[in-house]
Design a protein around this motif. Sequence first.
Motif, PDB file in Angstrom:
ATOM      1  N   VAL A 156       0.837  -1.210   0.000  1.00  0.00           N
ATOM      2  CA  VAL A 156       0.000   0.000   0.000  1.00  0.00           C
ATOM      3  C   VAL A 156       0.867   1.254   0.000  1.00  0.00           C
ATOM      4  N   LEU A 157       1.893   1.268   0.846  1.00  0.00           N
ATOM      5  CA  LEU A 157       2.767   2.446   0.943  1.00  0.00           C
ATOM      6  C   LEU A 157       3.600   2.628  -0.318  1.00  0.00           C
ATOM      7  N   ASN A 158       3.980   1.522  -0.952  1.00  0.00           N
ATOM      8  CA  ASN A 158       4.720   1.602  -2.214  1.00  0.00           C
ATOM      9  C   ASN A 158       3.855   2.232  -3.307  1.00  0.00           C
ATOM     10  N   GLU A 159       2.572   1.878  -3.326  1.00  0.00           N
ATOM     11  CA  GLU A 159       1.665   2.459  -4.316  1.00  0.00           C
ATOM     12  C   GLU A 159       1.519   3.962  -4.080  1.00  0.00           C
ATOM     13  N   ARG A 160       1.458   4.359  -2.810  1.00  0.00           N
ATOM     14  CA  ARG A 160       1.371   5.796  -2.508  1.00  0.00           C
ATOM     15  C   ARG A 160       2.642   6.521  -2.951  1.00  0.00           C
ATOM     16  N   SER A 161       3.777   5.894  -2.690  1.00  0.00           N
ATOM     17  CA  SER A 161       5.056   6.481  -3.086  1.00  0.00           C
ATOM     18  C   SER A 161       5.154   6.614  -4.608  1.00  0.00           C
ATOM     19  N   GLU A 162       4.714   5.563  -5.303  1.00  0.00           N
ATOM     20  CA  GLU A 162       4.701   5.563  -6.774  1.00  0.00           C
ATOM     21  C   GLU A 162       3.794   6.697  -7.293  1.00  0.00           C
ATOM     22  N   GLY A 163       2.656   6.879  -6.639  1.00  0.00           N
ATOM     23  CA  GLY A 163       1.736   7.954  -7.016  1.00  0.00           C
ATOM     24  C   GLY A 163       2.354   9.322  -6.829  1.00  0.00           C
ATOM     25  N   SER A 164       3.036   9.505  -5.698  1.00  0.00           N
ATOM     26  CA  SER A 164       3.695  10.795  -5.428  1.00  0.00           C
ATOM     27  C   SER A 164       4.716  11.120  -6.511  1.00  0.00           C
ATOM     28  N   LYS A 165       5.476  10.114  -6.921  1.00  0.00           N
ATOM     29  CA  LYS A 165       6.482  10.313  -7.977  1.00  0.00           C
ATOM     30  C   LYS A 165       5.829  10.672  -9.307  1.00  0.00           C
ATOM     31  N   ALA A 166       4.605  10.160  -9.521  1.00  0.00           N
ATOM     32  CA  ALA A 166       3.889  10.431 -10.779  1.00  0.00           C
ATOM     33  C   ALA A 166       3.150  11.768 -10.751  1.00  0.00           C
ATOM     34  N   GLY A 167       3.195  12.448  -9.598  1.00  0.00           N
ATOM     35  CA  GLY A 167       2.556  13.761  -9.512  1.00  0.00           C
ATOM     36  C   GLY A 167       1.207  13.780  -8.823  1.00  0.00           C
ATOM     37  N   VAL A 168       0.862  12.677  -8.144  1.00  0.00           N
ATOM     38  CA  VAL A 168      -0.406  12.642  -7.408  1.00  0.00           C
ATOM     39  C   VAL A 168      -0.244  13.467  -6.131  1.00  0.00           C
ATOM     40  N   THR A 169      -1.159  14.405  -5.930  1.00  0.00           N
ATOM     41  CA  THR A 169      -1.122  15.228  -4.713  1.00  0.00           C
ATOM     42  C   THR A 169      -2.431  15.123  -3.927  1.00  0.00           C
ATOM     43  N   GLY A 170      -3.447  14.571  -4.555  1.00  0.00           N
ATOM     44  CA  GLY A 170      -4.730  14.408  -3.884  1.00  0.00           C
ATOM     45  C   GLY A 170      -5.506  13.291  -4.542  1.00  0.00           C
ATOM     46  N   THR A 171      -6.675  12.985  -3.961  1.00  0.00           N
ATOM     47  CA  THR A 171      -7.474  11.876  -4.501  1.00  0.00           C
ATOM     48  C   THR A 171      -8.899  12.327  -4.781  1.00  0.00           C
ATOM     49  N   PRO A 172      -9.551  11.701  -5.775  1.00  0.00           N
ATOM     50  CA  PRO A 172      -8.983  10.700  -6.680  1.00  0.00           C
ATOM     51  C   PRO A 172      -8.177  11.361  -7.795  1.00  0.00           C
ATOM     52  N   THR A 173      -7.116  10.705  -8.226  1.00  0.00           N
ATOM     53  CA  THR A 173      -6.339  11.159  -9.390  1.00  0.00           C
ATOM     54  C   THR A 173      -6.340  10.027 -10.411  1.00  0.00           C
ATOM     55  N   PHE A 174      -6.695  10.384 -11.643  1.00  0.00           N
ATOM     56  CA  PHE A 174      -6.780   9.395 -12.721  1.00  0.00           C
ATOM     57  C   PHE A 174      -5.687   9.636 -13.754  1.00  0.00           C
ATOM     58  N   PHE A 175      -5.172   8.542 -14.307  1.00  0.00           N
ATOM     59  CA  PHE A 175      -4.264   8.592 -15.452  1.00  0.00           C
ATOM     60  C   PHE A 175      -4.910   7.761 -16.550  1.00  0.00           C
ATOM     61  N   ILE A 176      -5.092   8.360 -17.718  1.00  0.00           N
ATOM     62  CA  ILE A 176      -5.691   7.655 -18.847  1.00  0.00           C
ATOM     63  C   ILE A 176      -4.623   7.476 -19.913  1.00  0.00           C
ATOM     64  N   ASN A 177      -4.261   6.211 -20.152  1.00  0.00           N
ATOM     65  CA  ASN A 177      -3.130   5.878 -21.040  1.00  0.00           C
ATOM     66  C   ASN A 177      -1.879   6.665 -20.656  1.00  0.00           C
ATOM     67  N   GLY A 178      -1.644   6.758 -19.358  1.00  0.00           N
ATOM     68  CA  GLY A 178      -0.418   7.377 -18.852  1.00  0.00           C
ATOM     69  C   GLY A 178      -0.470   8.881 -18.707  1.00  0.00           C
ATOM     70  N   THR A 179      -1.539   9.517 -19.171  1.00  0.00           N
ATOM     71  CA  THR A 179      -1.653  10.978 -19.072  1.00  0.00           C
ATOM     72  C   THR A 179      -2.556  11.334 -17.899  1.00  0.00           C
ATOM     73  N   LYS A 180      -2.056  12.234 -17.052  1.00  0.00           N
ATOM     74  CA  LYS A 180      -2.831  12.648 -15.878  1.00  0.00           C
ATOM     75  C   LYS A 180      -4.097  13.369 -16.323  1.00  0.00           C
ATOM     76  N   PHE A 181      -5.231  12.908 -15.823  1.00  0.00           N
ATOM     77  CA  PHE A 181      -6.522  13.496 -16.160  1.00  0.00           C
ATOM     78  C   PHE A 181      -6.735  14.752 -15.325  1.00  0.00           C
ATOM     79  N   SER A 182      -7.130  15.831 -15.990  1.00  0.00           N
ATOM     80  CA  SER A 182      -7.418  17.063 -15.253  1.00  0.00           C
ATOM     81  C   SER A 182      -8.904  17.371 -15.394  1.00  0.00           C
ATOM     82  N   GLY A 183      -9.451  17.982 -14.394  1.00  0.00           N
ATOM     83  CA  GLY A 183     -10.881  18.279 -14.405  1.00  0.00           C
ATOM     84  C   GLY A 183     -11.612  17.434 -13.379  1.00  0.00           C
ATOM     85  N   ALA A 184     -12.882  17.737 -13.197  1.00  0.00           N
ATOM     86  CA  ALA A 184     -13.689  16.996 -12.229  1.00  0.00           C
ATOM     87  C   ALA A 184     -13.857  15.554 -12.700  1.00  0.00           C
ATOM     88  N   PRO A 185     -13.615  14.580 -11.813  1.00  0.00           N
ATOM     89  CA  PRO A 185     -13.696  13.168 -12.235  1.00  0.00           C
ATOM     90  C   PRO A 185     -15.135  12.646 -12.272  1.00  0.00           C
TER      91      PRO A 185
END
Length: 199
Positions: A156-185
């Motif tokens: 669980v902590l590794n997934e959080r760490s991986e998310g932080s490295k990918a630019g996740v700062t809050g939840t929920p954060t979506f990536f669609i085909n590797g691109t960070k989704f912006s806007g209301a989910p």
Amino acid sequence: MSKNARVSLIIVAVVAVVVAGFLLFNRNSSTTAAPRSADGKVTVVEYLDLECPSCRAAYPGVEKLKTEYGDRVTFTIRHFPIPSHRNAELAAVAVEAAGAQGKRDEIFKVMFESQQEWGGQQTSQRSVFVGFAQQLGLDVAAFEKALDDAKLREQVLNERSEGSKAGVTGTPTFFINGTKFSGAPSYDNLKAAIDRELS
């Protein structure tokens, strides 16, 4: 028929074919609910916190999208427990513990449906999560043992760490085909973004 008249007819015919083709293409693409890309595959990765009200709000729309797209879209969940949420990390471990007994999706549903009861509490909700395991017919002793499993917590902590490295700062954060989704989910916004990838 004069040469100019023949040229005019040819031009009109070419324009008619182009317009007809354009209309046909638009009709087909607009009637397809979820157009298929060349390989027909899109991956959606969601970083979530089970104690997060916004994640709970997004959950029904994501479940609806999973049903609608079937195997054309792969949905993957990654844990991102926010430290200020007292029970988010344990909830994530509980999901993985239930997953080991084949009930990952079921406990996700129960967690979100009952979030308003256990979320936001400043005391451990372990007994509540054990109650969920009983409700789902899990082997409770194995579930409780898994709640204390250091490897599951590390996952669980590794997934959080991986998310932080990918630019996740809050939840929920979506990536669609590797691109960070912006806007209301919302369902509509996520569907539009997935359709763009599929088309």
